[in-house]
Motif scaffolding. Structure first.
Motif, PDB file in Angstrom:
ATOM      1  N   TRP A  32       0.835  -1.200   0.000  1.00 49.80           N
ATOM      2  CA  TRP A  32       0.000   0.000   0.000  1.00 49.80           C
ATOM      3  C   TRP A  32       0.876   1.258   0.000  1.00 49.80           C
ATOM      4  O   TRP A  32       0.624   2.211  -0.744  1.00 49.80           O
ATOM      5  CB  TRP A  32      -0.948  -0.008   1.210  1.00 49.80           C
ATOM      6  CG  TRP A  32      -1.765   1.263   1.256  1.00 49.80           C
ATOM      7  CD1 TRP A  32      -1.632   2.300   2.116  1.00 49.80           C
ATOM      8  CD2 TRP A  32      -2.794   1.630   0.343  1.00 49.80           C
ATOM      9  NE1 TRP A  32      -2.503   3.299   1.818  1.00 49.80           N
ATOM     10  CE2 TRP A  32      -3.246   2.912   0.717  1.00 49.80           C
ATOM     11  CE3 TRP A  32      -3.378   1.003  -0.753  1.00 49.80           C
ATOM     12  CZ2 TRP A  32      -4.254   3.569   0.032  1.00 49.80           C
ATOM     13  CZ3 TRP A  32      -4.391   1.657  -1.442  1.00 49.80           C
ATOM     14  CH2 TRP A  32      -4.818   2.928  -1.040  1.00 49.80           C
ATOM     15  N   TRP A  36       1.002   4.143  -2.853  1.00 48.64           N
ATOM     16  CA  TRP A  36       0.724   5.540  -2.490  1.00 48.64           C
ATOM     17  C   TRP A  36       1.881   6.448  -2.949  1.00 48.64           C
ATOM     18  O   TRP A  36       1.664   7.503  -3.530  1.00 48.64           O
ATOM     19  CB  TRP A  36       0.542   5.609  -0.971  1.00 48.64           C
ATOM     20  CG  TRP A  36       0.096   6.951  -0.477  1.00 48.64           C
ATOM     21  CD1 TRP A  36      -1.181   7.437  -0.479  1.00 48.64           C
ATOM     22  CD2 TRP A  36       0.931   7.969   0.078  1.00 48.64           C
ATOM     23  NE1 TRP A  36      -1.210   8.694   0.041  1.00 48.64           N
ATOM     24  CE2 TRP A  36       0.086   9.060   0.395  1.00 48.64           C
ATOM     25  CE3 TRP A  36       2.277   8.081   0.343  1.00 48.64           C
ATOM     26  CZ2 TRP A  36       0.558  10.231   0.945  1.00 48.64           C
ATOM     27  CZ3 TRP A  36       2.749   9.251   0.907  1.00 48.64           C
ATOM     28  CH2 TRP A  36       1.895  10.312   1.202  1.00 48.64           C
ATOM     29  N   ILE A  37       3.109   5.993  -2.725  1.00 45.06           N
ATOM     30  CA  ILE A  37       4.283   6.784  -3.124  1.00 45.06           C
ATOM     31  C   ILE A  37       4.304   6.972  -4.641  1.00 45.06           C
ATOM     32  O   ILE A  37       4.466   8.099  -5.135  1.00 45.06           O
ATOM     33  CB  ILE A  37       5.597   6.094  -2.639  1.00 45.06           C
ATOM     34  CG1 ILE A  37       5.714   6.200  -1.117  1.00 45.06           C
ATOM     35  CG2 ILE A  37       6.822   6.721  -3.305  1.00 45.06           C
ATOM     36  CD1 ILE A  37       6.884   5.428  -0.521  1.00 45.06           C
ATOM     37  N   ASN A  39       1.937   6.926  -6.722  1.00 46.15           N
ATOM     38  CA  ASN A  39       0.850   7.761  -7.231  1.00 46.15           C
ATOM     39  C   ASN A  39       0.798   9.176  -6.647  1.00 46.15           C
ATOM     40  O   ASN A  39      -0.002   9.988  -7.085  1.00 46.15           O
ATOM     41  CB  ASN A  39      -0.489   7.041  -7.032  1.00 46.15           C
ATOM     42  CG  ASN A  39      -0.638   5.905  -8.018  1.00 46.15           C
ATOM     43  OD1 ASN A  39      -0.967   6.124  -9.184  1.00 46.15           O
ATOM     44  ND2 ASN A  39      -0.331   4.703  -7.570  1.00 46.15           N
ATOM     45  N   ASN A  40       1.639   9.456  -5.662  1.00 48.40           N
ATOM     46  CA  ASN A  40       1.630  10.798  -5.072  1.00 48.40           C
ATOM     47  C   ASN A  40       2.924  11.564  -5.271  1.00 48.40           C
ATOM     48  O   ASN A  40       2.981  12.764  -5.017  1.00 48.40           O
ATOM     49  CB  ASN A  40       1.295  10.730  -3.587  1.00 48.40           C
ATOM     50  CG  ASN A  40      -0.181  10.437  -3.391  1.00 48.40           C
ATOM     51  OD1 ASN A  40      -1.022  11.326  -3.476  1.00 48.40           O
ATOM     52  ND2 ASN A  40      -0.483   9.170  -3.192  1.00 48.40           N
ATOM     53  N   PHE A  41       3.962  10.868  -5.699  1.00 48.29           N
ATOM     54  CA  PHE A  41       5.239  11.530  -5.995  1.00 48.29           C
ATOM     55  C   PHE A  41       5.614  11.176  -7.428  1.00 48.29           C
ATOM     56  O   PHE A  41       5.231  10.124  -7.932  1.00 48.29           O
ATOM     57  CB  PHE A  41       6.339  11.058  -5.040  1.00 48.29           C
ATOM     58  CG  PHE A  41       6.080  11.427  -3.608  1.00 48.29           C
ATOM     59  CD1 PHE A  41       6.453  12.674  -3.113  1.00 48.29           C
ATOM     60  CD2 PHE A  41       5.431  10.537  -2.752  1.00 48.29           C
ATOM     61  CE1 PHE A  41       6.185  13.009  -1.788  1.00 48.29           C
ATOM     62  CE2 PHE A  41       5.169  10.872  -1.435  1.00 48.29           C
ATOM     63  CZ  PHE A  41       5.541  12.117  -0.950  1.00 48.29           C
ATOM     64  N   ASN A  42       6.355  12.015  -8.062  1.00 50.31           N
ATOM     65  CA  ASN A  42       6.709  11.750  -9.453  1.00 50.31           C
ATOM     66  C   ASN A  42       7.947  10.864  -9.574  1.00 50.31           C
ATOM     67  O   ASN A  42       8.901  11.195 -10.260  1.00 50.31           O
ATOM     68  CB  ASN A  42       6.932  13.080 -10.203  1.00 50.31           C
ATOM     69  CG  ASN A  42       5.595  13.672 -10.586  1.00 50.31           C
ATOM     70  OD1 ASN A  42       4.600  12.951 -10.690  1.00 50.31           O
ATOM     71  ND2 ASN A  42       5.564  14.987 -10.763  1.00 50.31           N
ATOM     72  N   THR A  45       7.337   8.074 -13.877  1.00 43.68           N
ATOM     73  CA  THR A  45       6.538   8.934 -14.768  1.00 43.68           C
ATOM     74  C   THR A  45       6.244   8.265 -16.108  1.00 43.68           C
ATOM     75  O   THR A  45       5.333   8.656 -16.807  1.00 43.68           O
ATOM     76  CB  THR A  45       7.271  10.267 -15.014  1.00 43.68           C
ATOM     77  OG1 THR A  45       8.618   9.964 -15.385  1.00 43.68           O
ATOM     78  CG2 THR A  45       7.262  11.146 -13.784  1.00 43.68           C
ATOM     79  N   LYS A  50       3.987   3.038 -15.243  1.00 44.55           N
ATOM     80  CA  LYS A  50       3.395   3.507 -13.982  1.00 44.55           C
ATOM     81  C   LYS A  50       2.043   2.830 -13.713  1.00 44.55           C
ATOM     82  O   LYS A  50       1.792   2.346 -12.599  1.00 44.55           O
ATOM     83  CB  LYS A  50       3.227   5.030 -14.049  1.00 44.55           C
ATOM     84  CG  LYS A  50       2.670   5.613 -12.769  1.00 44.55           C
ATOM     85  CD  LYS A  50       2.588   7.108 -12.817  1.00 44.55           C
ATOM     86  CE  LYS A  50       1.927   7.616 -11.548  1.00 44.55           C
ATOM     87  NZ  LYS A  50       1.903   9.076 -11.493  1.00 44.55           N
ATOM     88  N   SER A  54       1.217   0.207 -10.768  1.00 45.28           N
ATOM     89  CA  SER A  54       0.154   0.583  -9.815  1.00 45.28           C
ATOM     90  C   SER A  54      -0.896  -0.517  -9.704  1.00 45.28           C
ATOM     91  O   SER A  54      -1.285  -0.902  -8.589  1.00 45.28           O
ATOM     92  CB  SER A  54      -0.541   1.872 -10.274  1.00 45.28           C
ATOM     93  OG  SER A  54       0.368   2.920 -10.232  1.00 45.28           O
TER      94      SER A  54
END
Ligand code: SAM
Length: 270
Positions: A32, A36-37, A39-42, A45, A50, A54
């Motif tokens: 999890w 989260w990382i 999808n919340n940090f670039n 890319t 990606k 995910s």
């Protein structure tokens, strides 16, 4: 130093080890956090990498979560302290079939925490019980030391425990007056579990009795009805395969969701 109370109460642990549940729960958390990382940090890319990573993490997280819940429910059902106390019911149920003559000797193969060995020893105070196990692989909390402490806590002295391998027992033919085992052989990677049963029965004296409980499904053991016939042809008597998923040790539904379908107790006399 161990306080006195900690060795006064037997601790048979759990067939679903807490450590395994913790590992799956931790792996789910890691999945999890990675999801989260990403999808919340670039950090990642490039597409479609990606999206693929995910989705893979999400699927893995769901699977790990479901496994964790399943294992937790199993742990709760097996627990000696819980409401269901299924392990206790099974151990007491099997021990009812283990009757050893005074002065006789019984082997418990894959004794784990000593639960079945000790239950049988309590029922047959004038017989001697030997528990063997290969300890230290998948069930990390079981050990010789634990068995001995449990025997002490239960006030049972007609037992001894030792390292051993069910596939190649270190006892000569016809050593024991009775042999027993619970949920052991299905753990052993083997194409021929009936051969492991015969290895156990090799150590049984003529006239000795056996009560062996396991997941004896066709997939794990092959044709057990044919095995029962084989034993009868070899001169064994009163050989029976008793289904324990009909309410005797568990309900049919429990056997299905717990992966114990095919559980049966093989009893008889050599
Ligand atoms: C589910 S536990 C059951 C323990 C115990 N019979 C009971 O009823 O509480 C399975 C046990 O089988 C043991 N085991 C697995 N493979 C074995 C082998 N080849 N020889 C001896 N013991 C084995 C494990 O170490 C473990 O203690």
């Amino acid at each position: 130093m161990e306080d006195e109370n900690s060795i006064m109460k037997a601790d048979y642990k759990n067939w679903m080890p807490q450590g395994m549940i913790n590992s799956f729960a931790a792996a789910a958390v890691v999945c999890w956090v990675l999801f989260w990382i990403i999808n919340n940090f670039n950090l990642l890319t490039i597409q479609p990498t990606k999206s693929i990573v995910s989705v893979a993490l999400l699927v893995l997280w769901i699977l790990l979560l479901l496994m964790t819940v399943w294992m937790f429910l199993m742990h709760r059902a097996f627990s000696y302290d819980g409401k269901r106390q299924m392990s206790k019911q099974i151990i007491e149920g099997i021990s009812a079939y283990v009757n050893v003559p005074d002065g006789g000797k019984c082997l418990d193969v894959g004794c784990g925490s000593g639960a079945l060995t000790i239950a049988c020893a309590k029922k047959n105070p004038n017989a001697e019980f030997v528990g063997i196990d290969r300890w230290g692989k998948e069930y990390a909390s079981f050990s010789k030391n634990l068995c001995e402490n449990n025997a002490k806590a239960e006030g049972v002295s007609n037992v001894s425990f030792g390292q051993g391998d069910a596939t190649k027992l270190s006892f000569v033919d016809e050593t024991f007056d009775a042999v027993t085992s619970n949920y052991v052989y299905h753990n052993i990677p083997s194409k021929d579990r009936q051969a492991i049963l015969l290895e156990t029965l090799r150590t049984l004296k003529k006239g000795g009795t056996f009560a062996i409980h396991d997941i004896m499904s066709k997939g794990k053991y092959g044709d057990m009805e044919a095995f029962v016939k084989q034993l009868k042809d070899m001169g064994y008597e009163e050989v029976k395969l008793i289904d324990t998923t009909n309410g005797m040790f568990m309900t049919k539904f429990e056997s299905i969701w717990m992966g114990l379908s095919g559980s049966a107790i093989l009893v008889g006399r050599k």
